[in-house]
Scaffold this active site. Structure first.
Site, mmCIF file in Angstrom:
data_model
loop_
_atom_site.group_PDB
_atom_site.id
_atom_site.type_symbol
_atom_site.label_atom_id
_atom_site.label_comp_id
_atom_site.label_asym_id
_atom_site.label_seq_id
_atom_site.Cartn_x
_atom_site.Cartn_y
_atom_site.Cartn_z
ATOM 1 C CD GLU A 87 59.412 76.550 21.520
ATOM 2 O OE1 GLU A 87 58.760 77.471 21.045
ATOM 3 O OE2 GLU A 87 60.214 75.850 20.876
ATOM 4 C CG ASP A 88 60.279 75.765 26.841
ATOM 5 O OD1 ASP A 88 60.666 75.690 25.664
ATOM 6 O OD2 ASP A 88 60.265 76.817 27.497
#
Ligand code: MN
Length: 756
Positions: A87-88
């Site tokens: 996600e990051d």
């Protein structure tokens, strides 16, 4: 900076230590954990959380929770360390797949999907789109039990560190926690995590009340000490005297559960009678040569002996006795509960159980799962967690349920209560609450279910759909002439019964296929046609069925009649049907706009005989009609919305429909135009033009002569040189309408032409 690096290293070592104390790590496990840590450390690099702390502390903390507080092993640690990298950071799922294998990649993918869906849900107030997102969350969760466990660990750490977030964020995350994660922790039996989440949610959502009750609890410290002296001590003495091996734990009720009790029961703080609880955990060693059922019997006897000793010292409240050993809860919980009066006038709840029961009580369903994970080589049956996930997956696959239904149903499975039913021979069968006679019949044997016609409940005859109550004795009644039908699906509640019924119907349909094929071939022959792929495709389109099997089944059972077959192939001349829309009646009844001769025209109109719309099979019986607000005509993209006992069919871009769809998702019905029907639709066109002589004549000529359309009414008013007109007329489809509007636009002086 350097200090920070040391702190990261220390946390990592703490994690590794914790892992080793839970289970022995293989060299490969240890390597994987190290690689996951290094990858996450580098990927998150210098990113910091809102609190200012290095980001890597978060995955480390989540992994530590997974090990220490849930008892998960190396796979969970690897996934926890990696749970935010996709996600990051720039790391992709493919990267994880090639380094750690498909399972790790899939679990991380599930966690990532949940994060995305909850982010959208957070920003959205509208309940039905929230439901849509919850559905996505559920789908991702069901993929692998680890996804749920990790998500709970992740959420717990986020809740613990919520302080540095904005207030709106605090509330959003807290309410999602209350709505979804607290019930999940409860269902999985992770009770200490559940309690902590509840406490945290209350601190953020109701800080004043939290502080008030916390203060009241801390005032009772003196009472606790007194209880130790005059309550716990004598019990210990007596147990020692009888040579029991045991541990005693005492607890004071949490702030949240005090508050909940005060709310639910409408009582004051001092009236809470189970503020104090004591747990006696008995060590009943396994006896050599004893099989499992004998061992269980021994455990039960020991618990009851202790119960007798405790109640000989302190007087019990009979109404508060619970025996979860004889009939465990459906999450596996076993324990004896009694509430006794202490010498200082406080009620104390005493729970009596063995170490084995305590392990299950503390970890519940999770305990089974953990056991299975720790012993992969043992061929054990599915753990209850997996069975439960399978059950959710099955219901998520049901295309007839809206996201809202699914979320509600899921919430229900989180709080399932069980009932106990007796067979005629006096055996107990555990069933989910809301189970019916049919569910019970299928639970005993599929043969019994298949021929079930009802039951005798406590000697009274009841129908299939009768909802059973705990303690009832049920004798299933059968008939060899009875077989499952579609209606049965609504009479059954349990997935097991529903699956059996669906299977039966599916098989039956296959059997009917041949009969249907014969019947169709015969029909074709009589009308000098042959069965071709094209014709089958046409039939399926016309009757809106998906599969050949379904089509033949309907033909075989006369659900599709010969008449209807003829209509499909235009073997019968049927005059176009006229639709008359109620709302427009007013237009002609109200004196000001009544054109001449409307009365005679109305008599010529026939009410519709066939609906121009096809809806899904669940809504076939409802009458559908075009919505008066947007007046769809054939060719418009449409959507049905249930309103009362009718389906109103709107254009998909109708503002009313959009509003309805966003608020009442459950009323949306997939709708399309019935192909091949010659139905005329009443529609309206408004015209704005520079007023000139002959405009009205020209309009009527175009409509009636040039395009041969059936006009219903025309009004034209002029003021200050501008003419505004309203045309009501019948068209067959969107093509007709577009052609007409295009033609009117070419008229001299016409400024605007719009659909009403
Ligand atoms: Mn996270």
């Amino acid at each position: 900076m350097e200090n920070e690096e040391i702190a990261v290293q220390q946390k990592y070592e703490e994690l590794l230590e914790a892992c080793k104390s839970v289970q022995q790590l293989s060299v490969e496990d240890e390597n994987n954990i190290f690689r996951a840590f290094t990858l996450a450390r580098n990927a998150h690099a210098d990113t910091r959380r809102k609190s200012g702390e290095l980001y890597i502390f978060h995955p480390l903390a989540v992994a530590l929770i997974a090990v220490k507080e849930v008892g998960l092993g190396p796979i969970a640690v690897v996934c926890a360390l990696l749970h935010d990298v996709v996600e990051d950071t720039d790391i992709t799922l493919e990267n994880l797949n090639s380094i750690f294998g498909p399972r790790v990649a899939r679990i991380v993918d599930g966690v990532t999907k949940i994060d995305k869906a909850s982010m959208i849900a957070e920003q959205n107030d509208d309940f039905s789109s929230q439901a849509e997102n919850y559905k996505k969350i559920l789908l991702a969760m069901c993929d692998d039990a680890y996804v749920i466990f990790l998500k709970l660990c992740d959420r717990l750490h986020n809740m613990r560190t919520l302080q540095s977030m904005k207030d709106t964020k605090k509330l959003a995350i807290s309410s999602e926690t209350q709505y979804l994660y607290v019930p999940l922790a409860h269902r999985l039996g992770l009770y200490s995590i559940k309690t902590e989440l509840e406490e945290l949610v209350m601190q953020y959502t109701n800080p004043d009340k939290y502080a008030e009750i916390a203060a009241q609890i801390s005032k009772t410290v003196g009472t606790e000490l007194k209880l130790k002296e005059c309550f716990t001590a004598p019990i210990r003495e007596l147990l020692d005297e009888h040579h029991f091996h045991y541990t005693i734990k005492t607890r004071v009720k949490s702030v949240y559960s005090c508050w909940k009790k005060m709310q639910n029961k409408g009582v004051q703080f001092d009236e809470i009678y189970d503020l104090y609880a004591m747990r006696i955990i008995l060590d009943v060693p396994e006896t050599e040569g004893m099989d499992e059922s004998e061992q269980r019997k021994l455990e039960k006897e020991e618990c009851f002996k202790v119960f007798a000793l405790v109640t000989s010292l302190f007087h019990p409240q009979p109404a508060r006795f619970r025996d979860w050993i004889t009939t465990p809860k459906n999450n596996g919980y076993e324990s004896l509960h009694t509430t006794v009066m202490s010498p200082i006038g406080h009620w104390v709840e005493v729970q009596i159980r063995t170490t084995r029961m305590d392990r299950i009580a503390e970890k519940g369903m999770a305990a089974h799962f953990l056991y299975k994970e720790a012993h992969p080589d043992q061929a054990t049956q599915n753990s209850p967690v997996e069975e439960w996930l399978q059950q959710i997956r099955t219901s998520l696959e049901d295309p007839n349920k809206s996201a809202l239904d699914l979320v509600e149903e899921f919430k229900e499975t989180l709080y399932t209560k069980e009932i106990y039913i007796f067979t005629p021979k006096g055996e107990t069968i555990k069933m989910p609450s809301r189970s019916t006679v049919l569910d019970f019949a299928y639970a005993i044997h599929s043969q019994l279910g298949e021929h079930c016609i009802g039951a005798k409940v406590n000697a009274r005859v009841v129908p299939l759909g009768y909802r059973l109550h705990s303690g009832e004795q049920v004798q299933v009644l059968t008939s060899q002439k009875t077989f499952p039908s579609e209606e049965w699906l609504s009479q059954a509640q349990t997935p097991r019964a529903k699956e059996h019924i669906k299977d039966y119907i599916r098989n039956k349909k296959k059997e009917y296929r041949e009969a249907g094929e014969d019947k169709l071939r015969d029909f074709m022959k009589r009308n000098s046609m042959r069965i071709t792929a094209d014709r089958i495709a046409r039939l399926k389109r016309y009757f809106n069925v998906d599969s050949d099997t379904e089509l033949y089944y309907r033909i075989a059972t006369d659900a599709i009649s010969e008449e209807q077959l003829k209509q499909c192939f235009h073997l019968e001349k049927n005059a176009p049907n006229m639709l008359f829309l109620r709302p427009f009646q007013d237009l002609f009844d109200n004196g000001t706009t009544t054109p001449a001769g409307s009365d005679t025209k109305r008599r010529g109109l026939k009410p519709p005989t066939i609906s121009p719309f096809l809806t899904d099979s669940d809504h076939e019986n409802l009458e559908s009609q075009p919505a008066p607000c947007c007046k769809p005509v054939q060719g418009d993209r449409v959507i049905g919305i249930v309103s009362g006992d009718k389906i109103m069919v709107h254009r998909t871009n109708c503002p009313n429909a959009i509003h309805e769809m966003s608020t009442h998702e459950d009323r949306i019905v997939r709708t399309r135009w019935r192909p091949g029907e010659k139905i005329a639709f009443l529609t309206g066109i408004s015209i704005t033009a520079i007023d000139r002589k002959g405009l009205l004549q020209e309009l009527t000529r175009i409509i009636s002569e040039e395009l041969d359309l059936n006009m219903r009414a025309i009004t034209l008013e002029a003021s200050e040189g501008v003419a505004r007109g309203l045309l009501m007329l019948y068209v067959h489809n969107l093509g007709d309408l577009d052609q007409l509007m295009g033609r009117i636009r070419t008229l001299e002086g016409v400024e605007q032409v719009q659909r009403v």
